[in-house]
Design an enzyme around this catalytic site. Structure first.
Site, short mmCIF file in Angstrom:
data_model
loop_
_atom_site.label_atom_id
_atom_site.label_comp_id
_atom_site.label_asym_id
_atom_site.label_seq_id
_atom_site.Cartn_x
_atom_site.Cartn_y
_atom_site.Cartn_z
N HIS A 39 -8.91 -9.05 -12.77
CA HIS A 39 -8.43 -8.42 -11.54
C HIS A 39 -6.91 -8.37 -11.49
CE1 HIS A 39 -12.44 -8.26 -9.88
NE2 HIS A 39 -11.94 -7.62 -8.84
N LYS A 104 -20.41 -13.81 -4.49
CA LYS A 104 -21.00 -14.73 -3.52
C LYS A 104 -19.87 -15.29 -2.68
CE LYS A 104 -20.73 -18.81 -6.47
NZ LYS A 104 -19.97 -19.94 -5.92
#
Lengths: 188, 279
Positions: A39, A104
């Protein structure tokens, strides 16, 4: 529980607009993996206006660093990692056309706002069910940053990969709603 | 003085790393089945069923329960009449981790804190050695995932905070962790000692068999009371709402300084992995 909704990326605005928190979704097709280090690199490329290793538009990124593939398997265990660590990067990727994220754990206000503004959704997969989830992954190929090992970007081919919609384009949050329903603690 | 060759320790650590990551303990499975009985949320029940199935698949197909095969935390109870030959204890353990994570196709998750460059072999291990009487060596390998470790905290309360203050800290920690540490969790609580000892006590408490009672009746009562308070939060399996947020609270305690009340909360995800052997 509701019927399962089938999705295949690339996703359009219309595809994600019809999703509501709590919807059970099965994804079939191609998704991309990316976690912390990947990222950071993707966002650096976007800021420098350079080409990304894959076309983000309409795609889904799965926050996962799979365990190594034993012989004869495409991948080892492959469950989701905790998503908040990607929060500093996610809004820029959503603005660039990312339509879905799988992970999650709860997202930041900024990510939820970006999902509303640019039409994207956040799905949860079951954390710690990596052996089970790997069954839905038929092929895995490293397409960028092999030096990052488990953090490399992989192109996954998945079949009926099971997820739940946690944040929809209307800013709803299944974590907040779900906990509210079962909490026995009086609001302070 | 009994001599143990370092290669035996390497071999044992290698096997324990693989077994711990692929074979979920019977006590944890039993606790998940009990949770399934108690859970009211349909989504929560579905998740618990899948976690039980996941453990079965991992065991039968020899793949990790979770892709995060953890930091290799190794507890050593070293008999004072043992002499390790051939290599250092630390190197023997690290070599076992290296071999276990390679041969078991376990994920290498250890990196440089600044550059994030992966060490490539999941070493170094975190090793806690306790010298004990006798001529045996007990090795416990407890791979610890990053997601639940990230939600853990140490605090230095004032003595005035008392038991209520500790409870408040523990419950608040679980509440603020929400879905992040992969509930249903096990909440390890270390009370007393010094700053670093509180954390170690919390971690050690996670090694206790799930479902077993604390030997100290007062702590046993607190464990039950705090678990109830935690499960009243409604966080539930994977944080999507439900009755079972945690499977257990485990407390380890020791005396502390007259000025201090150190408390540590070490959260353990449902993939509670530890295997041991005695040489």
């Amino acid at each position: 529980m509701n019927d399962v909704i089938k999705l295949t990326p690339p996703l359009t605005d219309a595809d994600v607009e019809k999703l509501v928190i709590g919807d059970r979704v099965e994804i079939t097709g191609v998704i991309f993996t990316g976690r912390d280090a990947a990222h950071k690199r993707l966002v650096e490329l976007l800021k420098e206006e350079k080409e990304l290793p894959f076309d983000l538009r309409g795609q889904i990124i799965y926050y996962v660093g799979p365990s190594p593939a034993p012989p004869g398997r495409p991948v080892g265990a492959a469950g989701p990692t905790t998503s908040y660590r990607m929060d500093p990067y996610a809004p820029l990727l959503i603005e660039a056309g990312l339509k879905g994220m799988i992970g999650k754990g709860a997202r930041s206000r900024e990510v939820i706002e970006a999902m509303k503004e640019y039409k994207a959704v956040y799905f949860a997969a079951i954390g710690g069910a990596g052996a089970l989830m790997a069954r839905s992954i038929k092929k895995a190929e490293v397409i960028a940053y092999p030096e990052l090992g488990p953090e490399a970007i992989r192109r996954l081919e998945v079949v009926n990969f099971p997820v739940v919609v946690v944040n929809d384009v209307r800013g709803n949050d299944l974590y907040r709603e779900g906990v509210k329903r079962y909490s026995r603690v009086k609001a302070a | 003085m009994r001599e143990i060759d370092a290669s035996r320790i390497t071999e044992a650590v290698k096997e324990l790393c693989m077994k711990a990551n692929m074979h979920l303990g019977g006590d944890v499975l039993k606790a998940l089945e009990k949770a399934l009985d108690e859970e009211e949320s349909p989504q929560g029940r579905d998740i618990l069923e899948k976690l039980i199935l996941n453990a079965k698949i991992a065991r039968e197909e020899s793949i990790p329960i979770c892709q995060d095969t953890g930091f290799a935390v190794v507890f050593v109870e070293l008999g004072q009449d043992v002499h390790i030959t051939g290599s250092s204890l630390a190197e023997a353990i690290n070599e076992g981790v290296r071999q276990g994570y390679a041969e078991g196709y376990l994920r290498k998750s250890i990196c440089h804190p600044f550059t994030r460059q992966n060490t490539g072999d999941n070493t170094p291990a975190v090793v806690h050695v306790e010298i004990v009487p006798g001529d045996r060596v007990k090795l416990i390998v407890a791979p610890k995932g990053g997601g639940s470790e990230n939600m853990s905290r140490v605090t230095m309360l004032t003595p005035a905070a008392g038991i209520e203050g500790i409870k408040e800290f523990v419950v608040k920690r679980v509440k603020e962790s929400g879905p992040n540490p992969c509930p249903p969790t096990i909440v390890g609580v270390g009370i007393g000692g010094t700053f670093e000892m509180a954390a170690l006590l919390a971690k050690k408490s996670l090694l206790r068999e799930l479902g077993s009672k604390n030997k100290d009746p007062e702590l046993q009562k607190l464990e039950a009371e705090w678990l109830e308070a935690i499960n009243d939060l409604g966080i539930g399996p994977q944080g999507l709402g439900g009755r079972v947020t945690s499977l257990a609270v485990h407390i380890e305690m020791m005396p502390c300084h007259i000025a201090s009340l150190p408390v540590a909360v070490n959260i353990q995800c449902h993939a509670a992995r530890h295997k041991e052997i005695e040489l």
